[in-house]
Scaffold this active site. Structure first.
Site, PDB file in Angstrom:
ATOM      1  N   SER A  29       0.798  -1.234   0.000  1.00 17.92           N
ATOM      2  CA  SER A  29       0.000   0.000   0.000  1.00 17.92           C
ATOM      3  C   SER A  29       0.824   1.275   0.000  1.00 17.92           C
ATOM      4  CB  SER A  29      -0.953  -0.014   1.204  1.00 17.92           C
ATOM      5  OG  SER A  29      -1.803  -1.137   1.093  1.00 17.92           O
ATOM      6  N   SER A  30       2.143   1.161  -0.023  1.00 17.86           N
ATOM      7  CA  SER A  30       2.974   2.365   0.014  1.00 17.86           C
ATOM      8  C   SER A  30       4.335   2.084  -0.610  1.00 17.86           C
ATOM      9  CB  SER A  30       3.145   2.815   1.478  1.00 17.86           C
ATOM     10  OG  SER A  30       3.988   3.947   1.576  1.00 17.86           O
ATOM     11  N   GLY A  31       5.023   3.131  -0.985  1.00 20.52           N
ATOM     12  CA  GLY A  31       6.439   3.102  -1.323  1.00 20.52           C
ATOM     13  C   GLY A  31       6.859   1.994  -2.278  1.00 20.52           C
ATOM     14  N   ILE A  32       7.856   1.237  -1.862  1.00 20.71           N
ATOM     15  CA  ILE A  32       8.488   0.229  -2.729  1.00 20.71           C
ATOM     16  C   ILE A  32       7.497  -0.878  -3.094  1.00 20.71           C
ATOM     17  CG2 ILE A  32      10.330  -1.519  -2.817  1.00 20.71           C
ATOM     18  CD1 ILE A  32      11.940   0.371  -0.875  1.00 20.71           C
ATOM     19  N   LEU A  67       1.223  -8.325   9.754  1.00 19.69           N
ATOM     20  CA  LEU A  67       2.273  -9.355   9.733  1.00 19.69           C
ATOM     21  C   LEU A  67       3.056  -9.427  11.039  1.00 19.69           C
ATOM     22  CD1 LEU A  67       3.428  -8.754   6.056  1.00 19.69           C
ATOM     23  CD2 LEU A  67       2.038 -10.649   6.911  1.00 19.69           C
ATOM     24  N   GLY A  92       7.600  -3.493   5.901  1.00 19.22           N
ATOM     25  CA  GLY A  92       8.602  -3.281   6.938  1.00 19.22           C
ATOM     26  C   GLY A  92       8.312  -1.996   7.690  1.00 19.22           C
ATOM     27  N   TYR A 172      15.757  -1.897  14.223  1.00 24.05           N
ATOM     28  CA  TYR A 172      15.694  -1.937  12.748  1.00 24.05           C
ATOM     29  C   TYR A 172      16.913  -2.626  12.128  1.00 24.05           C
ATOM     30  CZ  TYR A 172      15.123  -0.652   7.869  1.00 24.05           C
ATOM     31  OH  TYR A 172      15.008  -0.705   6.497  1.00 24.05           O
TER      32      TYR A 172
HETATM   33  N1  LIG Z   1      12.731   3.700   2.197  1.00 18.95           N
HETATM   34  C1  LIG Z   1      13.971   3.393   2.565  1.00 18.95           C
HETATM   35  O1  LIG Z   1      14.826   4.271   2.751  1.00 18.95           O
HETATM   36  C2  LIG Z   1      14.360   1.946   2.759  1.00 18.95           C
HETATM   37  C3  LIG Z   1      15.723   1.624   2.817  1.00 18.95           C
HETATM   38  C4  LIG Z   1      16.101   0.310   3.009  1.00 18.95           C
HETATM   39  C5  LIG Z   1      15.127  -0.673   3.126  1.00 18.95           C
HETATM   40  N2  LIG Z   1      13.795  -0.331   3.074  1.00 18.95           N
HETATM   41  C6  LIG Z   1      12.817  -1.398   3.248  1.00 18.95           C
HETATM   42  O2  LIG Z   1      11.915  -1.384   2.180  1.00 18.95           O
HETATM   43  C7  LIG Z   1      10.675  -1.962   2.598  1.00 18.95           C
HETATM   44  C8  LIG Z   1       9.531  -1.103   2.098  1.00 18.95           C
HETATM   45  O3  LIG Z   1       9.628   0.148   2.724  1.00 18.95           O
HETATM   46  P1  LIG Z   1       9.130   1.494   2.036  1.00 18.95           P
HETATM   47  O4  LIG Z   1      10.323   2.352   1.891  1.00 18.95           O
HETATM   48  O5  LIG Z   1       8.295   1.202   0.866  1.00 18.95           O
HETATM   49  O6  LIG Z   1       8.265   2.087   3.251  1.00 18.95           O
HETATM   50  P2  LIG Z   1       6.712   2.458   3.352  1.00 18.95           P
HETATM   51  O7  LIG Z   1       6.519   2.914   4.743  1.00 18.95           O
HETATM   52  O8  LIG Z   1       6.354   3.357   2.237  1.00 18.95           O
HETATM   53  O9  LIG Z   1       5.961   1.053   3.113  1.00 18.95           O
HETATM   54  C9  LIG Z   1       5.929   0.034   4.090  1.00 18.95           C
HETATM   55  C10 LIG Z   1       4.602  -0.705   3.940  1.00 18.95           C
HETATM   56  O10 LIG Z   1       4.594  -1.802   4.893  1.00 18.95           O
HETATM   57  C11 LIG Z   1       3.306  -1.835   5.472  1.00 18.95           C
HETATM   58  N3  LIG Z   1       3.346  -2.443   6.806  1.00 18.95           N
HETATM   59  C12 LIG Z   1       3.901  -1.919   7.922  1.00 18.95           C
HETATM   60  N4  LIG Z   1       3.658  -2.721   8.974  1.00 18.95           N
HETATM   61  C13 LIG Z   1       2.940  -3.768   8.516  1.00 18.95           C
HETATM   62  C14 LIG Z   1       2.379  -4.920   9.122  1.00 18.95           C
HETATM   63  N5  LIG Z   1       2.483  -5.114  10.460  1.00 18.95           N
HETATM   64  N6  LIG Z   1       1.706  -5.798   8.363  1.00 18.95           N
HETATM   65  C15 LIG Z   1       1.557  -5.579   7.027  1.00 18.95           C
HETATM   66  N7  LIG Z   1       2.052  -4.500   6.389  1.00 18.95           N
HETATM   67  C16 LIG Z   1       2.735  -3.604   7.128  1.00 18.95           C
HETATM   68  C17 LIG Z   1       2.880  -0.371   5.558  1.00 18.95           C
HETATM   69  O11 LIG Z   1       1.475  -0.226   5.758  1.00 18.95           O
HETATM   70  C18 LIG Z   1       3.388   0.175   4.239  1.00 18.95           C
HETATM   71  O12 LIG Z   1       2.408   0.040   3.217  1.00 18.95           O
HETATM   72  C19 LIG Z   1      10.757  -2.099   4.115  1.00 18.95           C
HETATM   73  O13 LIG Z   1      11.019  -3.442   4.464  1.00 18.95           O
HETATM   74  C20 LIG Z   1      11.950  -1.219   4.472  1.00 18.95           C
HETATM   75  O14 LIG Z   1      12.602  -1.645   5.644  1.00 18.95           O
HETATM   76  C21 LIG Z   1      13.392   0.951   2.876  1.00 18.95           C
END
Ligand SMILES: NC(=O)c1ccc[n+]([C@@H]2O[C@H](COP(=O)([O-])OP(=O)(O)OC[C@H]3O[C@@H](n4cnc5c(N)ncnc54)[C@H](O)[C@@H]3O)[C@@H](O)[C@H]2O)c1
Length: 277
Positions: A29-32, A67, A92, A172
């Site tokens: 639902s967000s980001g990556i 999760l 995450g 983290y």
């Molecule tokens: N953005 C960065 O700088 C970065 C860097 C390294 C790694 N990551 C990793 O990339 C992944 C995606 O992160 P992102 O940047 O898209 O962040 P984001 O916050 O945009 O997306 C994270 C998504 O995970 C979902 N989520 C959170 N808790 C949850 C749960 N308990 N059950 C189900 N869904 C849940 C959220 O609702 C959200 O849609 C994560 O694992 C993050 O650790 C991100």
């Protein structure tokens, strides 16, 4: 030439990479995760999304699930189809929720879901774990990382955190260290390997998504800005999604147990500095 699914062969241009595959994506639902889902659909896959909150974009299917909860994962698995091709573990959290909750979502819940769905992944299928360059200390912290990964099933995470003395601010990176070590192990675990299911990780550097604001509050602006300065800009979700989907594709059939940094060269830059060249 007409194919099944009402498509002409020309319609497949650019879609063949994932055509006919069904991919489960958490954190959709967000980001990556959202960009990975959008691109997978463009490349011809069906996408089943999972998240704690509903996505803005239309998917083939969406299941709401938290999760961090073993019961929610059992319920989620019961609602999934019997066969699909790949699982992208993208969901995450940043660590602001505390070490136990962070480890529950970023590692134990992710592992529980992966192990539960392994029998439903097609032979030659894939699991892709989104880790982080923040987890690259797993080797330096090997005993702690092995202890975390050695705990079987979905444990009482508060008890694990208390026993290992994990402070809130390290939740983290430690969750991502455990995820990387488990990725390497799972690639050779019979549950996956006996059915040629590949298990790989993608490790982003800083990426412009909502979680980055939280990293700034946890790590401080100076640390995040210096990482970004090393490579000229922060990554974007569209920079990360293609790497995740490549590892889902048959083109990656000989890649197993690998960790792919997708960071604009940040890890290489840090290594060069540490090694003095
Ligand atoms: N953005 C960065 O700088 C970065 C860097 C390294 C790694 N990551 C990793 O990339 C992944 C995606 O992160 P992102 O940047 O898209 O962040 P984001 O916050 O945009 O997306 C994270 C998504 O995970 C979902 N989520 C959170 N808790 C949850 C749960 N308990 N059950 C189900 N869904 C849940 C959220 O609702 C959200 O849609 C994560 O694992 C993050 O650790 C991100």
């Amino acid at each position: 030439m007409r194919l099944g699914h009402g498509l002409d062969v020309h319609d497949l241009k650019g879609k063949a990479m994932l055509f006919g595959k069904t991919i489960l994506i958490t954190g959709v639902s967000s980001g990556i995760g959202a960009r990975t889902a959008e691109l997978a659909l463009q490349l011809g896959a069906d996408v089943i999304g999972v998240d704690v909150r509903a996505p803005a974009a239309a998917l083939s299917a969406f299941i709401e699930a938290d999760l961090s909860s073993p019961l929610a994962i059992t319920d989620l698995v019961a609602r999934l189809p019997q066969r699909f091709d790949a699982l992208c573990n993208v969901a995450g959290v940043s660590g602001t929720l505390g070490a136990a909750k962070t480890l529950a979502i970023n590692f134990y819940g992710l592992r529980a879901l992966s192990e539960a769905v392994a029998p439903r992944l097609r032979e030659g299928g894939a699991v892709v774990n989104v880790a982080s360059i923040a987890g690259f200390g797993w080797r330096a912290n090997l005993e702690r990382t092995k202890a975390l990964v050695g705990v079987q099933g979905f444990p009482d995470v508060d008890a694990v955190v208390a026993e290992l003395g994990i402070p809130k601010e390290l939740g983290y990176p430690i969750s991502k260290e455990a995820l990387l070590l488990w990725t390497f192990r799972a690639a050779h675990q019979p549950l996956f390997k006996a059915r040629t299911i590949r298990v790989n990780a993608v490790s982003p550097g800083p990426v412009e998504t909502p979680i980055l604001r939280e990293f700034r509050s946890v790590l401080g602006d100076a640390r995040v800005d210096s990482d970004i300065a090393r490579v000229g800009r922060a990554g974007t979700a569209p920079d990360i999604a293609p790497a995740i989907l490549f590892l889902c594709s048959d083109g990656a059939r000989w890649i197993n147990g690998a960790n792919l940094p997708v960071d604009g060269g940040l890890d290489a830059s840090v290594n060069a500095e540490v090694l003095g060249f």
